[in-house]
Design a protein around this motif. Structure first.
Motif, mmCIF file in Angstrom:
data_model
loop_
_atom_site.group_PDB
_atom_site.id
_atom_site.type_symbol
_atom_site.label_atom_id
_atom_site.label_comp_id
_atom_site.label_asym_id
_atom_site.label_seq_id
_atom_site.Cartn_x
_atom_site.Cartn_y
_atom_site.Cartn_z
ATOM 1 N N SER A 5 64.619 32.620 -45.177
ATOM 2 C CA SER A 5 63.858 33.038 -44.013
ATOM 3 C C SER A 5 64.562 32.445 -42.804
ATOM 4 C CB SER A 5 62.417 32.537 -44.131
ATOM 5 O OG SER A 5 61.685 32.910 -43.006
ATOM 6 N N PRO A 7 64.932 32.492 -38.640
ATOM 7 C CA PRO A 7 64.493 32.976 -37.320
ATOM 8 C C PRO A 7 65.700 33.309 -36.451
ATOM 9 C CG PRO A 7 64.161 30.613 -37.499
ATOM 10 C CD PRO A 7 64.672 31.075 -38.823
ATOM 11 N N ASN A 10 63.071 35.617 -31.297
ATOM 12 C CA ASN A 10 61.641 35.691 -31.589
ATOM 13 C C ASN A 10 61.355 36.480 -32.856
ATOM 14 O OD1 ASN A 10 61.016 34.254 -29.266
ATOM 15 N ND2 ASN A 10 60.927 36.110 -28.023
ATOM 16 N N ASP A 11 62.389 36.871 -33.582
ATOM 17 C CA ASP A 11 62.247 37.691 -34.783
ATOM 18 C C ASP A 11 62.535 36.869 -36.027
ATOM 19 O OD1 ASP A 11 61.758 40.122 -33.299
ATOM 20 O OD2 ASP A 11 63.870 40.065 -32.751
ATOM 21 N N LEU A 12 62.224 37.466 -37.180
ATOM 22 C CA LEU A 12 62.405 36.757 -38.447
ATOM 23 C C LEU A 12 63.130 37.663 -39.434
ATOM 24 C CD1 LEU A 12 61.700 34.120 -39.951
ATOM 25 C CD2 LEU A 12 59.686 35.289 -40.811
ATOM 26 N N GLU A 14 64.367 37.994 -43.314
ATOM 27 C CA GLU A 14 64.063 37.453 -44.633
ATOM 28 C C GLU A 14 64.894 38.160 -45.685
ATOM 29 O OE1 GLU A 14 59.932 38.301 -44.982
ATOM 30 O OE2 GLU A 14 59.332 36.451 -44.010
ATOM 31 N N TRP A 28 62.960 42.614 -41.800
ATOM 32 C CA TRP A 28 63.015 42.221 -40.390
ATOM 33 C C TRP A 28 61.589 42.234 -39.876
ATOM 34 C CZ3 TRP A 28 66.597 40.184 -37.336
ATOM 35 C CH2 TRP A 28 66.422 40.230 -35.958
ATOM 36 N N ASN A 29 61.042 41.069 -39.559
ATOM 37 C CA ASN A 29 59.649 40.914 -39.119
ATOM 38 C C ASN A 29 58.680 41.524 -40.123
ATOM 39 O OD1 ASN A 29 60.381 39.557 -36.791
ATOM 40 N ND2 ASN A 29 60.561 41.451 -35.615
#
Length: 128
Positions: A5, A7, A10-12, A14, A28-29
């Motif tokens: 995971s 960052p 401001n996005d994540l 995985e 993506w998010n």
């Protein structure tokens, strides 16, 4: 199963890996961007827009080998998370960024700039 995971702003991002099913998934998010079956390696590419409306191209490589699982993430060709396959150093010295006054092609100096001080010239305050 969630493996990484990461960052990014401001996005994540995985990476999910389902071992016995042989499936790798990139999210993506929380939204699935790529899902592939793999034997040893899977390569995922996708593009997303960031909060400013600029499109970013991502390349994610998930590999498995004798040393375990390796992950590589690139955004617009720049390495965010690298493996031994990613070239993180410059091949030729001419391509290396160099500060002004630094000549990488000349050999280093072999002589001291100033002769060493003898022990008689030291003062008590300099000895700690």
């Amino acid at each position: 199963m969630l493996r990484i995971s990461m960052p990014i702003g401001n996005d994540l991002l995985e990476i999910h890996r389902y071992g016995w099913k042989g499936i790798d998934e990139v999210r993506w998010n929380g939204e699935v961007m790529s899902r592939k079956k793999r034997f040893f390696t899977s390569k995922h590419t996708f593009a997303v827009a960031d909060e400013y409306g600029e499109v970013a191209d991502f390349f994610v490589r998930v590999g498995a080998g004798l040393n375990g699982t390796s992950y590589g993430i690139k955004r617009n060709g720049k390495v965010l998370l690298g493996t031994w396959r990613d070239q993180l150093t410059h091949v030729k010295r001419k391509k290396m960024p160099e500060p002004p006054g630094l000549d990488l092609d000349s050999s280093p100096r072999r002589q001291r700039e100033a002769p060493p001080m003898s022990a008689d010239d030291w003062q008590e305050s300099e000895l700690v």
